[in-house]
Motif scaffolding. Structure first.
Motif, PDB file in Angstrom:
ATOM      1  N   ARG A 167      14.163 -20.789  -2.520  1.00  0.00           N
ATOM      2  CA  ARG A 167      14.561 -20.177  -3.789  1.00  0.00           C
ATOM      3  C   ARG A 167      13.697 -20.645  -4.953  1.00  0.00           C
ATOM      4  O   ARG A 167      13.370 -19.862  -5.841  1.00  0.00           O
ATOM      5  N   GLU A 168      13.328 -21.927  -4.964  1.00  0.00           N
ATOM      6  CA  GLU A 168      12.723 -22.538  -6.145  1.00  0.00           C
ATOM      7  C   GLU A 168      11.193 -22.572  -6.152  1.00  0.00           C
ATOM      8  O   GLU A 168      10.576 -22.386  -7.197  1.00  0.00           O
ATOM      9  N   LEU A 169      10.574 -22.835  -5.026  1.00  0.00           N
ATOM     10  CA  LEU A 169       9.124 -23.082  -5.020  1.00  0.00           C
ATOM     11  C   LEU A 169       8.248 -21.843  -5.202  1.00  0.00           C
ATOM     12  O   LEU A 169       7.178 -21.946  -5.814  1.00  0.00           O
ATOM     13  N   PRO A 170       8.623 -20.646  -4.711  1.00  0.00           N
ATOM     14  CA  PRO A 170       7.705 -19.508  -4.849  1.00  0.00           C
ATOM     15  C   PRO A 170       7.275 -19.184  -6.277  1.00  0.00           C
ATOM     16  O   PRO A 170       6.164 -18.690  -6.491  1.00  0.00           O
ATOM     17  N   GLN A 171       8.092 -19.485  -7.267  1.00  0.00           N
ATOM     18  CA  GLN A 171       7.714 -19.182  -8.648  1.00  0.00           C
ATOM     19  C   GLN A 171       6.481 -19.963  -9.110  1.00  0.00           C
ATOM     20  O   GLN A 171       5.830 -19.596 -10.086  1.00  0.00           O
ATOM     21  N   TYR A 172       6.139 -21.048  -8.406  1.00  0.00           N
ATOM     22  CA  TYR A 172       4.991 -21.875  -8.756  1.00  0.00           C
ATOM     23  C   TYR A 172       3.740 -21.523  -7.944  1.00  0.00           C
ATOM     24  O   TYR A 172       2.686 -22.114  -8.172  1.00  0.00           O
ATOM     25  N   LEU A 173       3.871 -20.587  -7.013  1.00  0.00           N
ATOM     26  CA  LEU A 173       2.784 -20.275  -6.081  1.00  0.00           C
ATOM     27  C   LEU A 173       2.030 -19.020  -6.479  1.00  0.00           C
ATOM     28  O   LEU A 173       2.609 -18.062  -6.995  1.00  0.00           O
ATOM     29  N   ALA A 174       0.725 -19.008  -6.185  1.00  0.00           N
ATOM     30  CA  ALA A 174      -0.123 -17.854  -6.452  1.00  0.00           C
ATOM     31  C   ALA A 174      -0.036 -16.818  -5.338  1.00  0.00           C
ATOM     32  O   ALA A 174      -0.345 -15.647  -5.561  1.00  0.00           O
ATOM     33  N   GLU A 175       0.364 -17.247  -4.142  1.00  0.00           N
ATOM     34  CA  GLU A 175       0.466 -16.347  -2.990  1.00  0.00           C
ATOM     35  C   GLU A 175       1.392 -16.979  -1.956  1.00  0.00           C
ATOM     36  O   GLU A 175       1.739 -18.159  -2.056  1.00  0.00           O
ATOM     37  N   THR A 176       1.754 -16.194  -0.976  1.00  0.00           N
ATOM     38  CA  THR A 176       2.565 -16.692   0.132  1.00  0.00           C
ATOM     39  C   THR A 176       1.774 -17.750   0.895  1.00  0.00           C
ATOM     40  O   THR A 176       0.607 -17.522   1.233  1.00  0.00           O
ATOM     41  N   PRO A 177       2.368 -18.912   1.153  1.00  0.00           N
ATOM     42  CA  PRO A 177       1.647 -19.944   1.906  1.00  0.00           C
ATOM     43  C   PRO A 177       1.204 -19.436   3.284  1.00  0.00           C
ATOM     44  O   PRO A 177       1.845 -18.578   3.882  1.00  0.00           O
ATOM     45  N   ARG A 178       0.100 -19.997   3.762  1.00  0.00           N
ATOM     46  CA  ARG A 178      -0.433 -19.681   5.097  1.00  0.00           C
ATOM     47  C   ARG A 178      -0.134 -20.853   6.011  1.00  0.00           C
ATOM     48  O   ARG A 178      -0.171 -21.996   5.583  1.00  0.00           O
ATOM     49  N   ILE A 179       0.149 -20.563   7.286  1.00  0.00           N
ATOM     50  CA  ILE A 179       0.647 -21.603   8.175  1.00  0.00           C
ATOM     51  C   ILE A 179       0.064 -21.478   9.576  1.00  0.00           C
ATOM     52  O   ILE A 179      -0.229 -20.376  10.041  1.00  0.00           O
ATOM     53  N   VAL A 180      -0.107 -22.615  10.217  1.00  0.00           N
ATOM     54  CA  VAL A 180      -0.390 -22.702  11.651  1.00  0.00           C
ATOM     55  C   VAL A 180       0.704 -23.600  12.222  1.00  0.00           C
ATOM     56  O   VAL A 180       0.917 -24.708  11.719  1.00  0.00           O
ATOM     57  N   SER A 181       1.393 -23.127  13.233  1.00  0.00           N
ATOM     58  CA  SER A 181       2.478 -23.895  13.850  1.00  0.00           C
ATOM     59  C   SER A 181       2.305 -23.848  15.356  1.00  0.00           C
ATOM     60  O   SER A 181       2.216 -22.761  15.935  1.00  0.00           O
ATOM     61  N   GLN A 182       2.257 -25.019  15.970  1.00  0.00           N
ATOM     62  CA  GLN A 182       2.054 -25.111  17.415  1.00  0.00           C
ATOM     63  C   GLN A 182       2.943 -26.193  17.998  1.00  0.00           C
ATOM     64  O   GLN A 182       3.204 -27.201  17.354  1.00  0.00           O
ATOM     65  N   THR A 183       3.354 -25.974  19.234  1.00  0.00           N
ATOM     66  CA  THR A 183       4.026 -27.021  19.986  1.00  0.00           C
ATOM     67  C   THR A 183       2.947 -27.775  20.747  1.00  0.00           C
ATOM     68  O   THR A 183       2.108 -27.161  21.415  1.00  0.00           O
ATOM     69  N   VAL A 184       2.925 -29.080  20.603  1.00  0.00           N
ATOM     70  CA  VAL A 184       1.930 -29.898  21.289  1.00  0.00           C
ATOM     71  C   VAL A 184       2.641 -30.975  22.105  1.00  0.00           C
ATOM     72  O   VAL A 184       3.713 -31.451  21.727  1.00  0.00           O
ATOM     73  N   ASP A 185       2.025 -31.352  23.205  1.00  0.00           N
ATOM     74  CA  ASP A 185       2.614 -32.302  24.137  1.00  0.00           C
ATOM     75  C   ASP A 185       2.218 -33.734  23.770  1.00  0.00           C
ATOM     76  O   ASP A 185       1.419 -34.367  24.455  1.00  0.00           O
ATOM     77  N   GLN A 186       2.753 -34.207  22.653  1.00  0.00           N
ATOM     78  CA  GLN A 186       2.569 -35.588  22.228  1.00  0.00           C
ATOM     79  C   GLN A 186       3.607 -35.864  21.168  1.00  0.00           C
ATOM     80  O   GLN A 186       4.311 -34.959  20.725  1.00  0.00           O
ATOM     81  N   ASP A 187       3.724 -37.126  20.754  1.00  0.00           N
ATOM     82  CA  ASP A 187       4.738 -37.469  19.766  1.00  0.00           C
ATOM     83  C   ASP A 187       4.188 -38.305  18.610  1.00  0.00           C
ATOM     84  O   ASP A 187       4.947 -38.846  17.817  1.00  0.00           O
ATOM     85  N   ASP A 188       2.871 -38.401  18.522  1.00  0.00           N
ATOM     86  CA  ASP A 188       2.238 -39.142  17.432  1.00  0.00           C
ATOM     87  C   ASP A 188       0.774 -38.719  17.365  1.00  0.00           C
ATOM     88  O   ASP A 188       0.300 -37.941  18.194  1.00  0.00           O
ATOM     89  N   TRP A 189       0.046 -39.251  16.411  1.00  0.00           N
ATOM     90  CA  TRP A 189      -1.376 -38.982  16.290  1.00  0.00           C
ATOM     91  C   TRP A 189      -2.126 -39.642  17.441  1.00  0.00           C
ATOM     92  O   TRP A 189      -1.785 -40.745  17.864  1.00  0.00           O
ATOM     93  N   SER A 190      -3.168 -38.986  17.923  1.00  0.00           N
ATOM     94  CA  SER A 190      -4.069 -39.580  18.912  1.00  0.00           C
ATOM     95  C   SER A 190      -5.252 -40.197  18.174  1.00  0.00           C
ATOM     96  O   SER A 190      -5.548 -39.841  17.033  1.00  0.00           O
TER      97      SER A 190
END
Length: 110
Positions: free
Chosen positions: A76-99
């Motif tokens: 509700r609140e954040l879009p008023q501060y944005l110039a465009e719809t955010p872009r996203i990459v979302s993936q399921t990865v087989d790990q639980d921390d940074w390598s």
């Protein structure tokens, strides 16, 4: 884990204040039991762009995040501060921390 990177282009007049504007959302998300990390960085090439790197333990934790009250408040609140719809990459990865990045191994110092 669910690994997500999103780019937020903020209106120029709000870019400097974005960390404060998104602060309560960030704090609430970091407090979620399934959140592994939720980190903002500012682009070196575009001062109006912030990059969000986030990870959740699994799909259930990611689902709980998008169903949370603080996520709905951010919708509700954040879009008023944005110039465009955010872009996203979302993936399921087989790990639980940074390598480690073995190609840039840092030898022990001392």
């Amino acid at each position: 884990m669910i690994f997500i990177t999103a780019k937020f282009r903020v209106l120029p007049e709000h870019a400097q204040a974005w960390p404060e504007i998104s602060g309560s959302f960030t704090e609430a998300t970091r407090a979620e039991p399934g959140c592994l990390w939720f980190d903002w960085s500012r682009s070196l090439d575009d001062p109006n762009e912030y990059v969000l790197v986030e990870a959740f333990r699994d799909g259930d934790a990611g689902g709980a995040h998008v169903q949370s009250e603080h996520f709905r408040a951010a919708q509700r609140e954040l879009p008023q501060y944005l110039a465009e719809t955010p872009r996203i990459v979302s993936q399921t990865v087989d790990q639980d921390d940074w390598s480690r990045l073995g190609e840039m191994e840092v030898p022990p110092r001392g």
